[in-house]
Design an enzyme around this catalytic site. Structure first.
Site, PDB file in Angstrom:
ATOM      1  N   THR A 164       0.842  -1.197   0.000  1.00 30.35           N
ATOM      2  CA  THR A 164       0.000   0.000   0.000  1.00 30.35           C
ATOM      3  C   THR A 164       0.875   1.244   0.000  1.00 30.35           C
ATOM      4  O   THR A 164       1.969   1.234   0.555  1.00 30.35           O
ATOM      5  CB  THR A 164      -0.867  -0.027   1.273  1.00 30.35           C
ATOM      6  OG1 THR A 164      -1.782  -1.099   1.160  1.00 30.35           O
ATOM      7  CG2 THR A 164      -1.609   1.264   1.498  1.00 30.35           C
ATOM      8  N   ARG A 192     -13.498  -7.953  -0.605  1.00 27.71           N
ATOM      9  CA  ARG A 192     -12.881  -7.680   0.712  1.00 27.71           C
ATOM     10  C   ARG A 192     -12.340  -6.241   0.766  1.00 27.71           C
ATOM     11  O   ARG A 192     -11.702  -5.764  -0.152  1.00 27.71           O
ATOM     12  CB  ARG A 192     -11.747  -8.674   0.934  1.00 27.71           C
ATOM     13  CG  ARG A 192     -10.907  -8.426   2.213  1.00 27.71           C
ATOM     14  CD  ARG A 192      -9.672  -7.618   1.900  1.00 27.71           C
ATOM     15  NE  ARG A 192      -8.817  -7.457   3.072  1.00 27.71           N
ATOM     16  CZ  ARG A 192      -7.832  -6.568   3.146  1.00 27.71           C
ATOM     17  NH1 ARG A 192      -7.582  -5.760   2.132  1.00 27.71           N
ATOM     18  NH2 ARG A 192      -7.098  -6.461   4.227  1.00 27.71           N
ATOM     19  N   GLY A 194     -10.002  -3.635   3.265  1.00 28.09           N
ATOM     20  CA  GLY A 194      -9.143  -3.499   4.433  1.00 28.09           C
ATOM     21  C   GLY A 194      -9.364  -2.130   5.060  1.00 28.09           C
ATOM     22  O   GLY A 194     -10.426  -1.512   4.916  1.00 28.09           O
ATOM     23  N   ASP A 195      -8.343  -1.657   5.737  1.00 25.91           N
ATOM     24  CA  ASP A 195      -8.445  -0.347   6.393  1.00 25.91           C
ATOM     25  C   ASP A 195      -8.309   0.828   5.421  1.00 25.91           C
ATOM     26  O   ASP A 195      -8.816   1.923   5.669  1.00 25.91           O
ATOM     27  CB  ASP A 195      -7.362  -0.222   7.472  1.00 25.91           C
ATOM     28  CG  ASP A 195      -5.957  -0.439   6.906  1.00 25.91           C
ATOM     29  OD1 ASP A 195      -5.795  -1.348   6.049  1.00 25.91           O
ATOM     30  OD2 ASP A 195      -5.033   0.282   7.295  1.00 25.91           O
ATOM     31  N   THR A 214      -0.359   1.291   6.937  1.00 27.49           N
ATOM     32  CA  THR A 214      -0.187   0.219   5.956  1.00 27.49           C
ATOM     33  C   THR A 214       0.024  -1.134   6.604  1.00 27.49           C
ATOM     34  O   THR A 214       0.613  -1.253   7.660  1.00 27.49           O
ATOM     35  CB  THR A 214       1.012   0.500   5.018  1.00 27.49           C
ATOM     36  OG1 THR A 214       1.152  -0.625   4.135  1.00 27.49           O
ATOM     37  CG2 THR A 214       2.310   0.708   5.764  1.00 27.49           C
ATOM     38  N   GLY A 217      -5.067  -4.845   7.218  1.00 28.93           N
ATOM     39  CA  GLY A 217      -6.298  -4.151   7.576  1.00 28.93           C
ATOM     40  C   GLY A 217      -7.088  -4.888   8.644  1.00 28.93           C
ATOM     41  O   GLY A 217      -7.732  -4.272   9.508  1.00 28.93           O
TER      42      GLY A 217
HETATM   43  N1  ASP Z   1      -3.817  -2.067   4.524  1.00 27.48           N
HETATM   44  C1  ASP Z   1      -3.975  -2.745   3.268  1.00 27.48           C
HETATM   45  C2  ASP Z   1      -5.182  -3.649   3.354  1.00 27.48           C
HETATM   46  O1  ASP Z   1      -5.414  -4.243   4.389  1.00 27.48           O
HETATM   47  C3  ASP Z   1      -2.800  -3.551   2.845  1.00 27.48           C
HETATM   48  C4  ASP Z   1      -1.464  -2.886   3.010  1.00 27.48           C
HETATM   49  O2  ASP Z   1      -1.369  -1.826   3.566  1.00 27.48           O
HETATM   50  O3  ASP Z   1      -0.464  -3.432   2.554  1.00 27.48           O
HETATM   51  O4  ASP Z   1      -5.831  -3.797   2.349  1.00 27.48           O
END
Ligand code: ASP
Length: 294
Positions: A164, A192, A194-195, A214, A217
């Protein structure tokens, strides 16, 4: 807040660093980006424009798991998440699970500035982007590519292949902004989230701090994410570093790992991670540009 010479920024290219892999292309790229951020902030650019441009550059580079470097989900196609927040106005915008939007962070900013909503998902987000003339990837099969440091086997094993991207900035006028964009985690289920697309989880900016998170999530959301770090500063009067470390500790307590970048209104920069590394860069009116991976 009055004009001052203070500015600060930080960038991340994901905390999914695999020991022994070569991330030099990403590090060189982040250094160039950081020097551009420094130059533009010194020239008086707005924090919101800085974080937008930095994330766009990372999305189009194909070096990170965002934009061009995004990996397909378990149904075989890329779904993109991005969010942005203007701390001075306390406004945010995001898109989630959107397909083939060329610049997801520009789309998130358009949601913030041109819609009455904060978040648009999937087909609705794509429809909004088309309506506002945002560019789409014409040939997804040839456009998306494996990012730096990721190999084919990672797609099957989800071997820490997260990348990310995010940016936080404070400008000369004391305005803070944060932006985060991702293709999510490798092999994720279709649909799906994530955060990253959630304002307050992956991204947060207010008049005190700007934060971008990052990695996993599924750990950042229950830990409270970017909002947790911002609240530690706002209600707990914690110094920025302590607040960011506190969030990372909570993520770790949930068996998660990842990284956080943040700046505050005094121009302090904080970057912490509990993974083997985080692609990162920082700079401010006090400290020259620095980059690192491990
Ligand atoms: N935070 C991101 C997610 O969960 C993934 C990442 O930051 O690498 O989708």
């Amino acid at each position: 807040m009055t004009d001052s010479n203070t500015y600060a920024f930080a960038l991340h290219g994901g905390a999914g660093v695999t020991p022994g892999r070569d991330y030099s292309a990403a590090e060189v790229h982040m250094r160039e980006l950081a020097l551009a951020c420094e130059r533009d902030l010194q020239a008086g650019a707005a924090a919101l424009d800085i974080v937008t441009r930095a994330v766009e550059e990372m999305e189009t580079s194909g070096l990170y798991v965002a934009g061009r470097g995004s990996a397909p989900n378990d149904a075989g196609y890329v779904e993109l998440d991005a969010s942005i927040m203007d701390g001075a106005k306390r406004q945010g915008g995001s898109i989630a699970a959107a397909r083939d939007v060329m610049l997801p962070i520009r789309a998130a900013r358009a949601v913030m500035e041109k819609s009455e909503h904060v978040m648009l998902t999937a087909r609705g987000a794509e429809r909004f982007c088309r309506h506002h003339g945002l560019e789409f990837v014409a040939e997804p099969d040839s456009y998306y590519r494996l990012p730096a440091g990721v190999v084919e086997e990672d797609l099957a094993t989800a071997n820490r292949a997260h990348g990310t991207v995010g940016a936080v900035a404070l400008d000369h006028q004391g305005r803070l902004a944060a932006a985060t964009s991702t293709g999510g985690i490798f092999g994720k289920s279709a649909g799906r989230l994530g955060d990253t697309p959630i304002i307050g989880a992956g991204t947060r900016a207010d008049e005190n701090v700007a934060v971008s998170c990052t990695e996993l999530g599924e750990a950042f959301i229950p830990a409270g994410g970017a909002q947790d770090a911002a609240s530690r500063v706002r209600y707990g009067s914690q110094p920025l570093d302590e607040a960011v470390e506190g969030l990372i500790a909570d993520v770790g307590a949930r068996d998660g790992d990842g990284g956080v970048i943040a700046v505050d209104r005094e121009g302090r920069v904080s970057m912490h991670w509990n993974s083997p590394g985080m692609k990162r860069a920082r700079g401010s009116s006090r400290v020259a540009v620095q980059t690192g991976v491990r």
